[in-house]
Design an enzyme around this catalytic site. Structure first.
Site, PDB file in Angstrom:
ATOM      1  N   TRP A   1     -20.361  30.050  34.680  1.00  0.00           N
ATOM      2  CA  TRP A   1     -20.665  30.132  33.307  1.00  0.00           C
ATOM      3  C   TRP A   1     -22.225  31.168  34.505  1.00  0.00           C
ATOM      4  O   TRP A   1     -22.505  31.705  33.313  1.00  0.00           O
ATOM      5  CB  TRP A   1     -21.097  29.096  33.032  1.00  0.00           C
ATOM      6  CG  TRP A   1     -22.510  29.424  31.876  1.00  0.00           C
ATOM      7  CD1 TRP A   1     -23.969  29.108  31.500  1.00  0.00           C
ATOM      8  CD2 TRP A   1     -22.144  29.697  30.857  1.00  0.00           C
ATOM      9  NE1 TRP A   1     -24.565  28.972  30.773  1.00  0.00           N
ATOM     10  CE2 TRP A   1     -23.070  29.751  29.731  1.00  0.00           C
ATOM     11  CE3 TRP A   1     -20.856  30.266  29.817  1.00  0.00           C
ATOM     12  CZ2 TRP A   1     -23.102  29.790  28.525  1.00  0.00           C
ATOM     13  CZ3 TRP A   1     -20.798  31.134  28.924  1.00  0.00           C
ATOM     14  CH2 TRP A   1     -21.916  30.789  28.623  1.00  0.00           C
TER      15      TRP A   1
ATOM     16  N   TYR B   1     -31.637  28.895  31.532  1.00  0.00           N
ATOM     17  CA  TYR B   1     -30.990  28.395  30.500  1.00  0.00           C
ATOM     18  C   TYR B   1     -30.863  26.975  29.850  1.00  0.00           C
ATOM     19  O   TYR B   1     -30.822  26.025  29.196  1.00  0.00           O
ATOM     20  CB  TYR B   1     -29.553  29.173  30.972  1.00  0.00           C
ATOM     21  CG  TYR B   1     -28.045  28.322  30.499  1.00  0.00           C
ATOM     22  CD1 TYR B   1     -28.202  29.158  28.892  1.00  0.00           C
ATOM     23  CD2 TYR B   1     -27.451  27.373  31.214  1.00  0.00           C
ATOM     24  CE1 TYR B   1     -27.365  28.224  27.662  1.00  0.00           C
ATOM     25  CE2 TYR B   1     -26.405  26.966  30.059  1.00  0.00           C
ATOM     26  CZ  TYR B   1     -26.225  27.404  28.620  1.00  0.00           C
ATOM     27  OH  TYR B   1     -25.255  27.145  28.167  1.00  0.00           O
TER      28      TYR B   1
ATOM     29  N   GLU C   1     -18.278  31.712  26.002  1.00  0.00           N
ATOM     30  CA  GLU C   1     -17.301  30.496  26.673  1.00  0.00           C
ATOM     31  C   GLU C   1     -15.867  31.229  26.462  1.00  0.00           C
ATOM     32  O   GLU C   1     -15.445  30.506  27.620  1.00  0.00           O
ATOM     33  CB  GLU C   1     -17.645  29.647  25.327  1.00  0.00           C
ATOM     34  CG  GLU C   1     -18.892  28.973  25.906  1.00  0.00           C
ATOM     35  CD  GLU C   1     -18.948  27.939  26.626  1.00  0.00           C
ATOM     36  OE1 GLU C   1     -18.209  28.053  27.232  1.00  0.00           O
ATOM     37  OE2 GLU C   1     -20.519  27.262  26.859  1.00  0.00           O
TER      38      GLU C   1
END
Length: 184
Positions: free
Chosen positions: A48, A18, A40
């Site tokens: 995350w 990522y 989000e």
């Protein structure tokens, strides 16, 4: 030879991939914008990393982030999603994703695309910061405050300034790779 990455990256390959291939890379397609909008908002209050581990499940659960399909999710679909152990099972966040999909479509109609709408906040050019350390990276900025205020006025849910700033980083509107990172 080991690459130097931003200090927030852990050793898990999903996080490394990522960071190396997505975070801070400018995107312009609405489908990807919608994906990050949903992810989000679900991340609010969580890590995350948790979201990244569940990303494929989110893709399946949310119709591969087809905004029109998500905008048409009904109460039966909400109940189905609340039973899906592969995602974050939070009624408010699921309802917000559906609400936000409808508003996303309104913005597309108003501005020809969500991309046109969101990129105007940075004059269509990524903000490139040159932080020495992760400690210097802000949680919010004046721009994220403006976007959050605009989206709230339009009726978006689970999208405060901190979430917006993370969204800006994820979509490359802001490049916050630290100076020592090979991606900077």
């Amino acid at each position: 030879m080991t690459k130097t990455r931003c200090a927030w990256v852990n050793k898990d390959q999903i996080y490394i991939d990522y960071h190396d291939n997505e975070w801070g890379q400018p995107i312009y397609d609405d489908k990807t914008f919608f994906e990050f909008l949903v992810l989000e908002s679900f991340q609010a209050g969580l890590s995350w990393y948790t979201i990244l581990k569940k990303r494929e499940n989110f893709r399946t659960a949310f119709a591969n982030f087809n905004v029109e399909k998500v905008a048409n999710f009904d109460e039966n679909k909400i109940e189905e999603l609340l039973q899906n152990e592969g995602i974050i099972r939070h009624r408010g966040k699921i309802a917000a994703a559906i609400n936000n999909a409808k508003l996303f479509i309104e913005i597309q109609k108003e501005h020809e695309s969500f991309s046109n709408f969101i990129w105007k906040y940075v004059q269509n050019t990524p903000v490139v910061n040159n932080w020495n350390s992760i400690k210097e990276v802000p949680a919010t900025t004046e721009i994220s405050n403006l976007i959050a205020k605009d989206l709230k006025k339009r009726g978006f849910k689970f999208f405060g300034s901190t979430t917006i700033y993370a969204f800006m980083q994820a979509t490359g509107m802001v490049n916050d790779h630290t100076k020592d990172c090979f991606c900077s």
